[in-house]
Design a protein around this motif. Sequence first.
Motif, PDB file in Angstrom:
ATOM      1  N   ALA A 147       0.827  -1.205   0.000  1.00 20.46           N
ATOM      2  CA  ALA A 147       0.000   0.000   0.000  1.00 20.46           C
ATOM      3  C   ALA A 147       0.859   1.250   0.000  1.00 20.46           C
ATOM      4  CB  ALA A 147      -0.917   0.005   1.223  1.00 20.46           C
ATOM      5  N   GLN A 148       0.177   2.367  -0.195  1.00 24.63           N
ATOM      6  CA  GLN A 148       0.856   3.667  -0.178  1.00 24.63           C
ATOM      7  C   GLN A 148       1.295   3.998   1.244  1.00 24.63           C
ATOM      8  OE1 GLN A 148      -1.264   6.977  -2.114  1.00 24.63           O
ATOM      9  NE2 GLN A 148      -0.657   8.269  -0.400  1.00 24.63           N
ATOM     10  N   PHE A 149       2.464   4.581   1.362  1.00 19.06           N
ATOM     11  CA  PHE A 149       2.958   5.084   2.639  1.00 19.06           C
ATOM     12  C   PHE A 149       2.666   6.583   2.727  1.00 19.06           C
ATOM     13  CE2 PHE A 149       6.556   1.823   3.696  1.00 19.06           C
ATOM     14  CZ  PHE A 149       5.597   0.860   3.884  1.00 19.06           C
ATOM     15  N   PRO A 150       2.629   7.165   3.908  1.00 26.81           N
ATOM     16  CA  PRO A 150       2.830   6.504   5.195  1.00 26.81           C
ATOM     17  C   PRO A 150       1.591   5.747   5.640  1.00 26.81           C
ATOM     18  CG  PRO A 150       2.294   8.801   5.564  1.00 26.81           C
ATOM     19  CD  PRO A 150       2.388   8.632   4.064  1.00 26.81           C
ATOM     20  N   VAL A 151       1.806   4.809   6.554  1.00 28.80           N
ATOM     21  CA  VAL A 151       0.702   4.117   7.213  1.00 28.80           C
ATOM     22  C   VAL A 151       0.878   4.352   8.710  1.00 28.80           C
ATOM     23  CG1 VAL A 151      -0.350   1.890   7.723  1.00 28.80           C
ATOM     24  CG2 VAL A 151       0.466   2.384   5.409  1.00 28.80           C
ATOM     25  N   VAL A 152      -0.015   5.119   9.279  1.00 29.94           N
ATOM     26  CA  VAL A 152       0.062   5.477  10.697  1.00 29.94           C
ATOM     27  C   VAL A 152      -1.173   4.902  11.376  1.00 29.94           C
ATOM     28  CG1 VAL A 152       0.379   7.344  12.355  1.00 29.94           C
ATOM     29  CG2 VAL A 152       1.232   7.614  10.016  1.00 29.94           C
ATOM     30  N   GLU A 153      -1.118   3.608  11.690  1.00 28.13           N
ATOM     31  CA  GLU A 153      -2.233   2.904  12.304  1.00 28.13           C
ATOM     32  C   GLU A 153      -1.701   2.127  13.507  1.00 28.13           C
ATOM     33  OE1 GLU A 153      -5.365   3.213  11.100  1.00 28.13           O
ATOM     34  OE2 GLU A 153      -4.644   4.499   9.474  1.00 28.13           O
ATOM     35  N   ASP A 191      -7.814  25.077  -9.593  1.00 23.11           N
ATOM     36  CA  ASP A 191      -8.931  24.249 -10.050  1.00 23.11           C
ATOM     37  C   ASP A 191      -9.410  23.398  -8.883  1.00 23.11           C
ATOM     38  OD1 ASP A 191     -10.806  22.899 -11.581  1.00 23.11           O
ATOM     39  OD2 ASP A 191      -9.423  22.507 -13.227  1.00 23.11           O
ATOM     40  N   LYS A 192     -10.547  22.753  -9.033  1.00 24.86           N
ATOM     41  CA  LYS A 192     -11.033  21.827  -8.022  1.00 24.86           C
ATOM     42  C   LYS A 192     -10.215  20.539  -8.085  1.00 24.86           C
ATOM     43  CE  LYS A 192     -15.816  23.475  -8.004  1.00 24.86           C
ATOM     44  NZ  LYS A 192     -17.241  23.116  -8.238  1.00 24.86           N
ATOM     45  N   VAL A 193      -9.897  20.014  -6.920  1.00 26.65           N
ATOM     46  CA  VAL A 193      -9.115  18.789  -6.830  1.00 26.65           C
ATOM     47  C   VAL A 193     -10.053  17.648  -6.441  1.00 26.65           C
ATOM     48  CG1 VAL A 193      -7.174  17.615  -5.733  1.00 26.65           C
ATOM     49  CG2 VAL A 193      -7.055  20.072  -6.186  1.00 26.65           C
ATOM     50  N   LEU A 194     -10.156  16.662  -7.310  1.00 23.00           N
ATOM     51  CA  LEU A 194     -11.070  15.544  -7.105  1.00 23.00           C
ATOM     52  C   LEU A 194     -10.406  14.456  -6.264  1.00 23.00           C
ATOM     53  CD1 LEU A 194     -12.415  15.234 -10.772  1.00 23.00           C
ATOM     54  CD2 LEU A 194     -13.224  16.730  -8.932  1.00 23.00           C
ATOM     55  N   GLY A 195     -11.255  13.656  -5.602  1.00 28.16           N
ATOM     56  CA  GLY A 195     -10.725  12.585  -4.771  1.00 28.16           C
ATOM     57  C   GLY A 195     -11.594  11.348  -4.829  1.00 28.16           C
ATOM     58  N   LEU A 196     -11.225  10.346  -4.014  1.00 28.01           N
ATOM     59  CA  LEU A 196     -11.980   9.103  -3.909  1.00 28.01           C
ATOM     60  C   LEU A 196     -12.798   9.111  -2.625  1.00 28.01           C
ATOM     61  CD1 LEU A 196      -9.245   6.559  -5.035  1.00 28.01           C
ATOM     62  CD2 LEU A 196     -11.405   6.968  -6.212  1.00 28.01           C
ATOM     63  N   SER A 197     -14.007   8.569  -2.694  1.00 25.17           N
ATOM     64  CA  SER A 197     -14.860   8.494  -1.519  1.00 25.17           C
ATOM     65  C   SER A 197     -14.481   7.296  -0.664  1.00 25.17           C
ATOM     66  CB  SER A 197     -16.326   8.389  -1.945  1.00 25.17           C
ATOM     67  OG  SER A 197     -16.537   7.209  -2.714  1.00 25.17           O
ATOM     68  N   GLY A 198     -14.995   7.256   0.553  1.00 28.49           N
ATOM     69  CA  GLY A 198     -14.727   6.133   1.440  1.00 28.49           C
ATOM     70  C   GLY A 198     -13.835   6.536   2.594  1.00 28.49           C
ATOM     71  N   PRO A 199     -13.635   5.611   3.547  1.00 24.77           N
ATOM     72  CA  PRO A 199     -12.825   5.920   4.740  1.00 24.77           C
ATOM     73  C   PRO A 199     -11.326   5.889   4.468  1.00 24.77           C
ATOM     74  CG  PRO A 199     -13.621   3.658   4.854  1.00 24.77           C
ATOM     75  CD  PRO A 199     -14.241   4.256   3.624  1.00 24.77           C
ATOM     76  N   VAL A 200     -10.876   6.754   3.563  1.00 27.57           N
ATOM     77  CA  VAL A 200      -9.441   6.856   3.282  1.00 27.57           C
ATOM     78  C   VAL A 200      -8.779   7.596   4.442  1.00 27.57           C
ATOM     79  CG1 VAL A 200      -7.723   7.762   1.681  1.00 27.57           C
ATOM     80  CG2 VAL A 200      -9.901   6.895   0.817  1.00 27.57           C
ATOM     81  N   PRO A 201      -7.602   7.144   4.915  1.00 26.99           N
ATOM     82  CA  PRO A 201      -6.947   7.829   6.035  1.00 26.99           C
ATOM     83  C   PRO A 201      -6.726   9.313   5.750  1.00 26.99           C
ATOM     84  CG  PRO A 201      -5.854   5.744   5.567  1.00 26.99           C
ATOM     85  CD  PRO A 201      -6.843   5.952   4.465  1.00 26.99           C
ATOM     86  N   TYR A 203      -4.370  11.203   6.659  1.00 24.72           N
ATOM     87  CA  TYR A 203      -3.005  11.572   6.288  1.00 24.72           C
ATOM     88  C   TYR A 203      -2.733  11.284   4.814  1.00 24.72           C
ATOM     89  CZ  TYR A 203      -2.533   6.645   7.782  1.00 24.72           C
ATOM     90  OH  TYR A 203      -2.708   5.295   7.969  1.00 24.72           O
ATOM     91  N   TRP A 204      -3.457  10.346   4.205  1.00 25.75           N
ATOM     92  CA  TRP A 204      -3.351  10.159   2.759  1.00 25.75           C
ATOM     93  C   TRP A 204      -4.000  11.321   2.023  1.00 25.75           C
ATOM     94  CZ3 TRP A 204      -4.528   4.378   1.218  1.00 25.75           C
ATOM     95  CH2 TRP A 204      -3.471   3.573   1.657  1.00 25.75           C
ATOM     96  N   LEU A 205      -5.168  11.733   2.504  1.00 26.98           N
ATOM     97  CA  LEU A 205      -5.850  12.859   1.860  1.00 26.98           C
ATOM     98  C   LEU A 205      -5.004  14.116   1.939  1.00 26.98           C
ATOM     99  CD1 LEU A 205      -9.568  12.431   2.985  1.00 26.98           C
ATOM    100  CD2 LEU A 205      -8.654  12.222   0.672  1.00 26.98           C
ATOM    101  N   ASP A 206      -4.416  14.360   3.101  1.00 25.26           N
ATOM    102  CA  ASP A 206      -3.602  15.562   3.267  1.00 25.26           C
ATOM    103  C   ASP A 206      -2.359  15.512   2.383  1.00 25.26           C
ATOM    104  OD1 ASP A 206      -5.404  16.530   5.098  1.00 25.26           O
ATOM    105  OD2 ASP A 206      -4.294  15.786   6.843  1.00 25.26           O
ATOM    106  N   ALA A 207      -1.838  14.305   2.151  1.00 25.66           N
ATOM    107  CA  ALA A 207      -0.647  14.175   1.311  1.00 25.66           C
ATOM    108  C   ALA A 207      -0.989  14.380  -0.160  1.00 25.66           C
ATOM    109  CB  ALA A 207      -0.001  12.811   1.517  1.00 25.66           C
ATOM    110  N   LEU A 208      -2.089  13.777  -0.609  1.00 22.30           N
ATOM    111  CA  LEU A 208      -2.477  13.874  -2.015  1.00 22.30           C
ATOM    112  C   LEU A 208      -3.289  15.130  -2.307  1.00 22.30           C
ATOM    113  CD1 LEU A 208      -3.453  10.249  -3.121  1.00 22.30           C
ATOM    114  CD2 LEU A 208      -1.676  11.688  -4.112  1.00 22.30           C
ATOM    115  N   LEU A 209      -4.182  15.471  -1.387  1.00 22.86           N
ATOM    116  CA  LEU A 209      -5.089  16.605  -1.603  1.00 22.86           C
ATOM    117  C   LEU A 209      -4.942  17.600  -0.459  1.00 22.86           C
ATOM    118  CD1 LEU A 209      -8.276  14.492  -2.498  1.00 22.86           C
ATOM    119  CD2 LEU A 209      -6.478  15.256  -4.034  1.00 22.86           C
ATOM    120  N   PRO A 210      -3.861  18.351  -0.430  1.00 23.09           N
ATOM    121  CA  PRO A 210      -3.651  19.289   0.684  1.00 23.09           C
ATOM    122  C   PRO A 210      -4.728  20.367   0.710  1.00 23.09           C
ATOM    123  CG  PRO A 210      -2.122  19.735  -1.115  1.00 23.09           C
ATOM    124  CD  PRO A 210      -2.810  18.450  -1.458  1.00 23.09           C
ATOM    125  N   ARG A 211      -4.977  20.894   1.894  1.00 18.34           N
ATOM    126  CA  ARG A 211      -5.989  21.952   2.030  1.00 18.34           C
ATOM    127  C   ARG A 211      -5.445  23.306   1.607  1.00 18.34           C
ATOM    128  NH1 ARG A 211     -10.331  19.888   4.456  1.00 18.34           N
ATOM    129  NH2 ARG A 211     -10.060  17.916   5.605  1.00 18.34           N
TER     130      ARG A 211
END
Length: 308
Positions: A147-153, A191-201, A203-211
Amino acid sequence: MERRDLEIFLTLADELHFGRTAERLHVSQARVSQTVKQLERRIGASLFERTSRRVELTPIGQRLLDDVRPGYQLIKDGVARAVAAGRGLTEPLRVGFTSPLSGELVLFAASAYRANHPEAGDVVLHEAPLSDPFRLLREGELDLLLAQFPVVEPDLSTGPVLISDRRVLIVSTRHPFARRPSVSLDDLARDKVLGLSGPVPDYWLDALLPRTTPGGLPVVRGEEAATRQELLALVGAGRGVHPAAAHEARYYARPNIVYVPFTDAPPLEYGLVWRTAVETGRVRAFTDAAVAVVGKQGGPAGVCGECR
């Protein structure tokens, strides 16, 4: 006949060379010669014809070889199976992946794992959903996940980084960025940044789709898609952009999207993940196999060599 004596005899019968036999068994050449002489005294006949040029089995030596080799192999196989059972290697190993590239690396690692442990059970592959990547692992449906890193679980452990890939921005062919050689992280604010739905961590969202961008500009998050194909359809329709790993261009090529490299984004990294409470010999053996595969000139050609 002691097991080591038998091993020396069988190896010398294969190599027909005292020096190579000693090297293969990590013993001295004198030990090999002494063992053969002791066996010949015990049997009362020569087992090898030895000259300065060659070593050959005598008829009695050949007969002994034919008689003892099958039994020795049965003993060796039985011990290997017992060791494998003790290490938990005989059960099927279920390995998940979240992207085509990680899936290919898992296949290469599975081949190396089987080669290193022929007594081990099968390796069964599963694709884990990006929208909920750790569910199958936690439910016991998977033993390992690439899987993609990091994994903080708190309940999961990780191995070393196996893949490190450049980041790109996926845009429509009609988008202004499509004509540019590269983009920056600050461009995400345009532009708008699209993402995937679901319980994605998070920290993954922040890495790929920063605020916010490095320059402090706000990033507007757009629609969320349930699958990768839905996401690419939205990008192709001009509904927004999406950051991704560069290898996706090889697997998700479409006529209406373009992959534009970032100039200032850190790479995306991937590695193996497993439940900490059930780390087994199989998990460690497969992780070692995956590390060895990647270590061969950066990885198998066409799989991850271009990413590291």
